[in-house]
Design a protein around this motif. Sequence first.
Motif, PDB file in Angstrom:
ATOM      1  N   LEU A 354       0.823  -1.210   0.000  1.00 42.47           N
ATOM      2  CA  LEU A 354       0.000   0.000   0.000  1.00 42.47           C
ATOM      3  C   LEU A 354       0.855   1.258   0.000  1.00 42.47           C
ATOM      4  O   LEU A 354       0.528   2.247  -0.671  1.00 42.47           O
ATOM      5  CB  LEU A 354      -0.924  -0.015   1.216  1.00 42.47           C
ATOM      6  CG  LEU A 354      -2.060  -1.040   1.144  1.00 42.47           C
ATOM      7  CD1 LEU A 354      -2.646  -1.319   2.512  1.00 42.47           C
ATOM      8  CD2 LEU A 354      -3.142  -0.575   0.176  1.00 42.47           C
ATOM      9  N   ILE A 355       1.955   1.241   0.749  1.00 40.89           N
ATOM     10  CA  ILE A 355       2.859   2.394   0.769  1.00 40.89           C
ATOM     11  C   ILE A 355       3.320   2.712  -0.652  1.00 40.89           C
ATOM     12  O   ILE A 355       3.349   3.875  -1.078  1.00 40.89           O
ATOM     13  CB  ILE A 355       4.070   2.120   1.674  1.00 40.89           C
ATOM     14  CG1 ILE A 355       3.617   1.982   3.130  1.00 40.89           C
ATOM     15  CG2 ILE A 355       5.112   3.226   1.547  1.00 40.89           C
ATOM     16  CD1 ILE A 355       4.700   1.448   4.053  1.00 40.89           C
ATOM     17  N   THR A 356       3.677   1.669  -1.389  1.00 39.68           N
ATOM     18  CA  THR A 356       4.187   1.851  -2.750  1.00 39.68           C
ATOM     19  C   THR A 356       3.187   2.559  -3.646  1.00 39.68           C
ATOM     20  O   THR A 356       3.524   3.530  -4.331  1.00 39.68           O
ATOM     21  CB  THR A 356       4.562   0.484  -3.354  1.00 39.68           C
ATOM     22  OG1 THR A 356       5.657  -0.081  -2.616  1.00 39.68           O
ATOM     23  CG2 THR A 356       4.961   0.623  -4.809  1.00 39.68           C
ATOM     24  N   ILE A 357       1.954   2.107  -3.656  1.00 37.44           N
ATOM     25  CA  ILE A 357       0.983   2.714  -4.574  1.00 37.44           C
ATOM     26  C   ILE A 357       0.565   4.104  -4.092  1.00 37.44           C
ATOM     27  O   ILE A 357       0.387   5.029  -4.898  1.00 37.44           O
ATOM     28  CB  ILE A 357      -0.249   1.797  -4.765  1.00 37.44           C
ATOM     29  CG1 ILE A 357      -1.081   2.318  -5.934  1.00 37.44           C
ATOM     30  CG2 ILE A 357      -1.089   1.675  -3.499  1.00 37.44           C
ATOM     31  CD1 ILE A 357      -2.143   1.352  -6.410  1.00 37.44           C
ATOM     32  N   LEU A 358       0.462   4.306  -2.785  1.00 36.02           N
ATOM     33  CA  LEU A 358       0.059   5.621  -2.270  1.00 36.02           C
ATOM     34  C   LEU A 358       1.134   6.666  -2.521  1.00 36.02           C
ATOM     35  O   LEU A 358       0.837   7.801  -2.905  1.00 36.02           O
ATOM     36  CB  LEU A 358      -0.256   5.522  -0.773  1.00 36.02           C
ATOM     37  CG  LEU A 358      -1.407   4.583  -0.400  1.00 36.02           C
ATOM     38  CD1 LEU A 358      -1.595   4.532   1.104  1.00 36.02           C
ATOM     39  CD2 LEU A 358      -2.702   5.003  -1.090  1.00 36.02           C
ATOM     40  N   PHE A 359       2.388   6.293  -2.330  1.00 33.71           N
ATOM     41  CA  PHE A 359       3.488   7.226  -2.606  1.00 33.71           C
ATOM     42  C   PHE A 359       3.624   7.488  -4.103  1.00 33.71           C
ATOM     43  O   PHE A 359       3.966   8.598  -4.521  1.00 33.71           O
ATOM     44  CB  PHE A 359       4.798   6.684  -2.038  1.00 33.71           C
ATOM     45  CG  PHE A 359       4.924   6.844  -0.539  1.00 33.71           C
ATOM     46  CD1 PHE A 359       3.896   7.379   0.221  1.00 33.71           C
ATOM     47  CD2 PHE A 359       6.091   6.462   0.120  1.00 33.71           C
ATOM     48  CE1 PHE A 359       4.016   7.531   1.599  1.00 33.71           C
ATOM     49  CE2 PHE A 359       6.218   6.612   1.495  1.00 33.71           C
ATOM     50  CZ  PHE A 359       5.180   7.147   2.232  1.00 33.71           C
ATOM     51  N   SER A 360       3.370   6.463  -4.921  1.00 32.16           N
ATOM     52  CA  SER A 360       3.453   6.645  -6.374  1.00 32.16           C
ATOM     53  C   SER A 360       2.394   7.632  -6.848  1.00 32.16           C
ATOM     54  O   SER A 360       2.644   8.460  -7.736  1.00 32.16           O
ATOM     55  CB  SER A 360       3.270   5.299  -7.086  1.00 32.16           C
ATOM     56  OG  SER A 360       4.295   4.388  -6.740  1.00 32.16           O
ATOM     57  N   ILE A 361       1.211   7.551  -6.259  1.00 31.65           N
ATOM     58  CA  ILE A 361       0.146   8.499  -6.607  1.00 31.65           C
ATOM     59  C   ILE A 361       0.564   9.920  -6.264  1.00 31.65           C
ATOM     60  O   ILE A 361       0.366  10.854  -7.055  1.00 31.65           O
ATOM     61  CB  ILE A 361      -1.156   8.123  -5.869  1.00 31.65           C
ATOM     62  CG1 ILE A 361      -1.729   6.821  -6.435  1.00 31.65           C
ATOM     63  CG2 ILE A 361      -2.187   9.248  -5.972  1.00 31.65           C
ATOM     64  CD1 ILE A 361      -2.877   6.255  -5.638  1.00 31.65           C
ATOM     65  N   PHE A 362       1.153  10.101  -5.087  1.00 36.04           N
ATOM     66  CA  PHE A 362       1.582  11.438  -4.674  1.00 36.04           C
ATOM     67  C   PHE A 362       2.666  11.976  -5.604  1.00 36.04           C
ATOM     68  O   PHE A 362       2.639  13.155  -5.992  1.00 36.04           O
ATOM     69  CB  PHE A 362       2.113  11.401  -3.240  1.00 36.04           C
ATOM     70  CG  PHE A 362       2.458  12.756  -2.688  1.00 36.04           C
ATOM     71  CD1 PHE A 362       1.473  13.576  -2.167  1.00 36.04           C
ATOM     72  CD2 PHE A 362       3.770  13.220  -2.698  1.00 36.04           C
ATOM     73  CE1 PHE A 362       1.784  14.841  -1.659  1.00 36.04           C
ATOM     74  CE2 PHE A 362       4.091  14.466  -2.201  1.00 36.04           C
ATOM     75  CZ  PHE A 362       3.093  15.291  -1.681  1.00 36.04           C
ATOM     76  N   LEU A 363       3.614  11.127  -5.993  1.00 37.91           N
ATOM     77  CA  LEU A 363       4.686  11.562  -6.889  1.00 37.91           C
ATOM     78  C   LEU A 363       4.124  12.064  -8.211  1.00 37.91           C
ATOM     79  O   LEU A 363       4.484  13.150  -8.687  1.00 37.91           O
ATOM     80  CB  LEU A 363       5.655  10.401  -7.146  1.00 37.91           C
ATOM     81  CG  LEU A 363       6.718  10.651  -8.227  1.00 37.91           C
ATOM     82  CD1 LEU A 363       7.735  11.675  -7.751  1.00 37.91           C
ATOM     83  CD2 LEU A 363       7.410   9.357  -8.619  1.00 37.91           C
ATOM     84  N   VAL A 364       3.226  11.288  -8.807  1.00 35.32           N
ATOM     85  CA  VAL A 364       2.706  11.632 -10.128  1.00 35.32           C
ATOM     86  C   VAL A 364       1.734  12.805 -10.052  1.00 35.32           C
ATOM     87  O   VAL A 364       1.587  13.566 -11.016  1.00 35.32           O
ATOM     88  CB  VAL A 364       2.045  10.398 -10.778  1.00 35.32           C
ATOM     89  CG1 VAL A 364       1.467  10.736 -12.145  1.00 35.32           C
ATOM     90  CG2 VAL A 364       3.067   9.266 -10.905  1.00 35.32           C
TER      91      VAL A 364
END
Length: 546
Positions: A354-364
Amino acid sequence: MKKMFVQHKILFIWLLFLVMSVVIIYITDLANGHIWSYLDLDTDGRFHVLRIEGLYQSLKHGQFFPVVNMSFMNGFGYIANIFYADLWLYPAAILRLFGLTTAQAFVTYYVILNFSTFLIAFYTYRYVSHNDAKSLLFSFVYTLSAYRIFDMVRRFDIGETLTLTFLPIVILGIYEIFYADADKWKILAFGMVMVIYAHALSPILIGIFIFFVILFRLKNLFKEPQRIIKLIYAGLLAGALSLAYFLPMFEQLHQTEFKLTSPLIDIAQRSNSFKDILVWSFTNNLYQEGIGLVCIAIGLIIPFAIWKEKNVAVRDFAVIGEIFLIMTTKFFPWKILENTPLKIIQFPWRLNMLITILFSIFLVADPLHLFEKRQLQIIFLGLVVMLTLTSEAILIKNYSNEYDTYTTFDHLDSYSIGSGEEYLPRNANLARLRLTPHVPTVAKGTIKITDFEQNGSQLSFNFTNAKGAKINLPIIGYYGYSSRKSLGNVSPLKMNLKTGLGQVTLNGQGVVRVEYVQTWIQKCSRIVSISSLLILLITCYIRKKE
């Protein structure tokens, strides 16, 4: 050329995804006919490979919905299929039917999973953003994330890897219910069903995420209680579509005391120090369960950049991601939760999904406007690809002993049932089963046995001169095995509680015929789930026509 790219942009994106699906596993799974596979006996890697092999063997013999995986333990069988659904393994098993070896089928299956993840990540982000460039960026950052690659090439955890494939659909569904159009609650239902049939523990992690989202949206939910109603709808639909998974599992748990009912792992001892997480992540170490350089950098930036993000959902997701990051460390008091249902997740670092996808959303989402220029997006994509390939090359260099040939990979120990041995009966002993002859053995009384044969979950033999003979059969006596097609004085099959083996009592002479017969719960639950899906599809089609 530019005009042709614009006209066929989506086709070029698909081709790019296909090429990258091969490239990102070339070093570890294709080069020189080798496959980097950490398949130690104490890990779950062999377990998942043998799940595919067992499904292939069943399909080859005309069993399309096997319950007991007979490839395990040299034919004693293992009822992993009840607890780990086989639905998403059929492509790999079919590749075996086409003549590919175990290694070839597994690598090809990995290419399929990579391609699927690229596509799902791209289209789910595009569904919200309507921006192809950002969707492409998200797809690359997420699909090439360190934790996902770690799951694939280090842990060989097909269950979590499949969850990561479908997770963007789940997050999209949660976004729609709590932040956008709650009438699109079916997205969450479908996403959850996909995850449920992929990995038993991931729905629990997603449930934790939904709990935090509810906390963050509590004020709004009081104003818009219909959103909670839609969440309930999604849960009910997902439940109906998943009855084919849940009911047979609960039935087996009711009938048999498994090893999984015993405490397996002290979750408080499985969290990591913050220092280790930083080191593993900054070095993009694929041998350890870090979140990778890109995600850890995002995690450190979020506290300083979040105030610039205008989208409420992105802000909430980022903060929840930070909370989850803390929960993977020793700062979080897991000891207090040791005796709660949360202990079932075993490893706090499973939250890295979950950390991976949530942080990826914030980056993009790009609150700092770092990727407004197309050239910078392309450069960053290139860096992400190079980071992944370099990390894989380092993995092979540092742990070359795990770089096996395809031939070695094709011959795995069938007793590799996972470190926890969760789906063995409580008193069964794996070491003792290794030494148990794979023939019917006399536990009590006298008897003469001839013509023993076994074909998968079916076995038979003739017997004469039996006097109160208790016979241990070379199968684990899971609920569903039946001896009712036998001839002569043959008792119903029961489990020997001391060994876990199936056992029958015989007198006189006759023929023992044993097979696994699917229970009425298994059959009915499958009918209900399939019927629910068909009704839903027909309803959606009719409404679309209107």
